[in-house]
Design a protein around this motif. Sequence first.
Motif, mmCIF file in Angstrom:
data_model
loop_
_atom_site.group_PDB
_atom_site.id
_atom_site.type_symbol
_atom_site.label_atom_id
_atom_site.label_comp_id
_atom_site.label_asym_id
_atom_site.label_seq_id
_atom_site.Cartn_x
_atom_site.Cartn_y
_atom_site.Cartn_z
ATOM 1 N N ARG A 23 0.829 -1.211 0.000
ATOM 2 C CA ARG A 23 0.000 0.000 0.000
ATOM 3 C C ARG A 23 0.864 1.262 0.000
ATOM 4 O O ARG A 23 0.530 2.254 0.646
ATOM 5 N N ILE A 24 1.952 1.250 -0.723
ATOM 6 C CA ILE A 24 2.868 2.399 -0.732
ATOM 7 C C ILE A 24 2.148 3.675 -1.180
ATOM 8 O O ILE A 24 2.279 4.719 -0.551
ATOM 9 N N GLY A 25 1.390 3.596 -2.246
ATOM 10 C CA GLY A 25 0.690 4.773 -2.775
ATOM 11 C C GLY A 25 -0.370 5.304 -1.834
ATOM 12 O O GLY A 25 -0.452 6.515 -1.588
ATOM 13 N N SER A 26 -1.204 4.427 -1.282
ATOM 14 C CA SER A 26 -2.286 4.890 -0.414
ATOM 15 C C SER A 26 -1.750 5.438 0.901
ATOM 16 O O SER A 26 -2.284 6.410 1.442
ATOM 17 N N VAL A 27 -0.678 4.852 1.416
ATOM 18 C CA VAL A 27 -0.075 5.376 2.645
ATOM 19 C C VAL A 27 0.529 6.754 2.381
ATOM 20 O O VAL A 27 0.389 7.670 3.190
ATOM 21 N N GLY A 28 1.193 6.919 1.240
ATOM 22 C CA GLY A 28 1.751 8.224 0.893
ATOM 23 C C GLY A 28 0.677 9.287 0.778
ATOM 24 O O GLY A 28 0.835 10.407 1.285
ATOM 25 N N GLU A 29 -0.416 8.939 0.121
ATOM 26 C CA GLU A 29 -1.530 9.883 -0.015
ATOM 27 C C GLU A 29 -2.132 10.199 1.352
ATOM 28 O O GLU A 29 -2.444 11.356 1.659
ATOM 29 N N SER A 30 -2.269 9.194 2.201
ATOM 30 C CA SER A 30 -2.803 9.410 3.549
ATOM 31 C C SER A 30 -1.893 10.301 4.374
ATOM 32 O O SER A 30 -2.356 11.147 5.142
ATOM 33 N N LEU A 31 -0.580 10.132 4.227
ATOM 34 C CA LEU A 31 0.360 11.004 4.933
ATOM 35 C C LEU A 31 0.202 12.445 4.486
ATOM 36 O O LEU A 31 0.229 13.369 5.305
ATOM 37 N N ARG A 32 0.019 12.655 3.181
ATOM 38 C CA ARG A 32 -0.169 14.020 2.677
ATOM 39 C C ARG A 32 -1.470 14.627 3.223
ATOM 40 O O ARG A 32 -1.505 15.794 3.614
ATOM 41 N N VAL A 33 -2.534 13.825 3.261
ATOM 42 C CA VAL A 33 -3.810 14.302 3.802
ATOM 43 C C VAL A 33 -3.643 14.683 5.275
ATOM 44 O O VAL A 33 -4.094 15.745 5.713
ATOM 45 N N PHE A 61 -9.139 13.131 19.409
ATOM 46 C CA PHE A 61 -9.429 13.946 18.226
ATOM 47 C C PHE A 61 -8.927 13.271 16.950
ATOM 48 O O PHE A 61 -9.639 13.181 15.959
ATOM 49 N N ILE A 62 -7.702 12.785 16.988
ATOM 50 C CA ILE A 62 -7.113 12.139 15.806
ATOM 51 C C ILE A 62 -7.891 10.879 15.450
ATOM 52 O O ILE A 62 -8.193 10.634 14.276
ATOM 53 N N SER A 63 -8.227 10.090 16.444
ATOM 54 C CA SER A 63 -8.966 8.860 16.192
ATOM 55 C C SER A 63 -10.297 9.145 15.508
ATOM 56 O O SER A 63 -10.679 8.459 14.563
ATOM 57 N N VAL A 74 -1.071 5.208 8.843
ATOM 58 C CA VAL A 74 -0.900 6.638 9.105
ATOM 59 C C VAL A 74 -1.586 7.025 10.411
ATOM 60 O O VAL A 74 -1.019 7.787 11.212
ATOM 61 N N THR A 75 -2.777 6.504 10.652
ATOM 62 C CA THR A 75 -3.458 6.789 11.915
ATOM 63 C C THR A 75 -2.607 6.344 13.097
ATOM 64 O O THR A 75 -2.419 7.085 14.062
ATOM 65 N N ASN A 76 -2.062 5.145 13.013
ATOM 66 C CA ASN A 76 -1.209 4.645 14.092
ATOM 67 C C ASN A 76 0.062 5.482 14.231
ATOM 68 O O ASN A 76 0.542 5.704 15.340
ATOM 69 N N THR A 77 0.590 5.958 13.115
ATOM 70 C CA THR A 77 1.764 6.830 13.158
ATOM 71 C C THR A 77 1.437 8.141 13.867
ATOM 72 O O THR A 77 2.210 8.611 14.706
#
Length: 153
Positions: A23-33, A61-63, A74-77
């Motif tokens: 999931r390299i692409g989706s994780v990268g996009e999630s990090l940007r979001v 709040f993050i959860s 990304v959520t766990n990060t």
Amino acid sequence: MRNESVARRYASAIFSLASDAARIGSVGESLRVAKEAPEGSDDARRFFVSPVVARDLKTQFISRAFEGKVDEIVTNTLLLLVRKRRENLLGPISRAYDALALEAEGKEPLEIVSARPLDGPELDALIGRLSRNQRRTFEVTQRVDPSLLGGVR
């Protein structure tokens, strides 16, 4: 310098998890979001990076805010960053992750700055010449800088 080093270690760990999960692409996009979310508002940014705000409040709040909207890695990060009081590293982590993702694709970042927007054939010819000369593939971004007299940089 120390923060960049720590951010690279986090990015490397995130990239490893994303790679293992394919999931390299989706994780990268999630990090940007996740990185852009607090940047949209001064209050949100201050809340996210403030050491005064309680960790459990930030965690709740993050959860709630990111549930189902970003990849669980990304959520766990984000939750780990809050727990370790390293929320300010999210931007550098995202940039380091993007660099790792490009490297995994065999590409390098290339920013082309010109005095005027380059049309498709001009841009393609320039990228083609650079790729042949450098024997590399590039991920290209283009920017216009009217202060340039001419040419490209």
